[in-house]
Write an enzyme that holds these catalytic residues in place. Structure first.
Site, PDB file in Angstrom:
ATOM      1  N   CYS A   1     -13.505  -2.217 -10.068  1.00 37.62           N
ATOM      2  CA  CYS A   1     -14.478  -1.128 -10.153  1.00 37.62           C
ATOM      3  C   CYS A   1     -14.858  -0.873 -11.604  1.00 37.62           C
ATOM      4  O   CYS A   1     -15.580   0.072 -11.905  1.00 37.62           O
ATOM      5  CB  CYS A   1     -13.924   0.141  -9.508  1.00 37.62           C
ATOM      6  SG  CYS A   1     -12.454   0.780 -10.326  1.00 37.62           S
TER       7      CYS A   1
ATOM      8  N   GLU B   1     -19.020  -2.513  -8.254  1.00 39.65           N
ATOM      9  CA  GLU B   1     -17.817  -3.228  -7.820  1.00 39.65           C
ATOM     10  C   GLU B   1     -18.094  -4.717  -8.016  1.00 39.65           C
ATOM     11  O   GLU B   1     -19.194  -5.198  -7.721  1.00 39.65           O
ATOM     12  CB  GLU B   1     -17.518  -2.968  -6.341  1.00 39.65           C
ATOM     13  CG  GLU B   1     -17.110  -1.552  -6.022  1.00 39.65           C
ATOM     14  CD  GLU B   1     -15.658  -1.249  -6.360  1.00 39.65           C
ATOM     15  OE1 GLU B   1     -14.798  -2.151  -6.298  1.00 39.65           O
ATOM     16  OE2 GLU B   1     -15.394  -0.088  -6.700  1.00 39.65           O
TER      17      GLU B   1
ATOM     18  N   GLU C   1       0.886  -1.175   0.000  1.00 39.48           N
ATOM     19  CA  GLU C   1       0.000   0.000   0.000  1.00 39.48           C
ATOM     20  C   GLU C   1       0.913   1.211   0.000  1.00 39.48           C
ATOM     21  O   GLU C   1       1.916   1.221   0.704  1.00 39.48           O
ATOM     22  CB  GLU C   1      -0.877  -0.011   1.251  1.00 39.48           C
ATOM     23  CG  GLU C   1      -1.671   1.239   1.500  1.00 39.48           C
ATOM     24  CD  GLU C   1      -2.662   1.569   0.398  1.00 39.48           C
ATOM     25  OE1 GLU C   1      -2.581   2.702  -0.115  1.00 39.48           O
ATOM     26  OE2 GLU C   1      -3.484   0.727   0.060  1.00 39.48           O
TER      27      GLU C   1
END
Length: 129
Positions: free
Chosen positions: A88, A121, A3
């Site tokens: 997405c 999603e 991340e």
């Protein structure tokens, strides 16, 4: 896990510690850096003390941007036994799934988080054939 957002990395590490999870390392790496580290053994300064080769990496979670996976990330994902893919962009998900010929879908779910829009999603679990 990787991340880039420092706050998210710190929060994830705090959660893992609070839950007494000791088999996860969360590193501030981009998807490109993580791919290079796993596929080609490249070391980055933020990986100090982490030997990627010592891990039995069998499952990967990917949540790419609307553009989908890049070629190197798709190559990386193809090497895993299990893939959890969150998208997405269902149209790009189809393209990416076609690029994972060694895997089959075992389950999927659609999440309509934005009612009255065309955004959705999709989560898909894949396993190697």
């Amino acid at each position: 896990a990787t991340e880039l957002d420092k706050y998210s990395v710190n929060a994830a590490n705090a959660c893992a510690k609070a839950a007494e999870v000791d088999n996860v390392v969360i590193l501030p790496l981009s998807a490109e850096e993580a791919t290079e580290a796993v596929l080609r053994g490249k070391q980055y300064p933020q990986m100090k003390g982490v030997d990627v080769k010592s891990y039995n990496l069998r499952t990967i979670l990917v949540d790419p941007p609307r553009a989908g996976l890049d070629d190197a990330s798709r190559e990386l994902v193809n090497g895993f036994d299990e893939v959890l893919y969150v998208s997405c962009n269902p149209a790009k998900l189809i393209v990416d799934l076609e690029g994972l010929p060694n895997h089959k879908i075992v389950s999927a779910a659609l999440f309509d988080q934005f009612p009255w829009t065309d955004h959705a999603e999709v989560a898909v679990k894949l396993v190697k054939k």
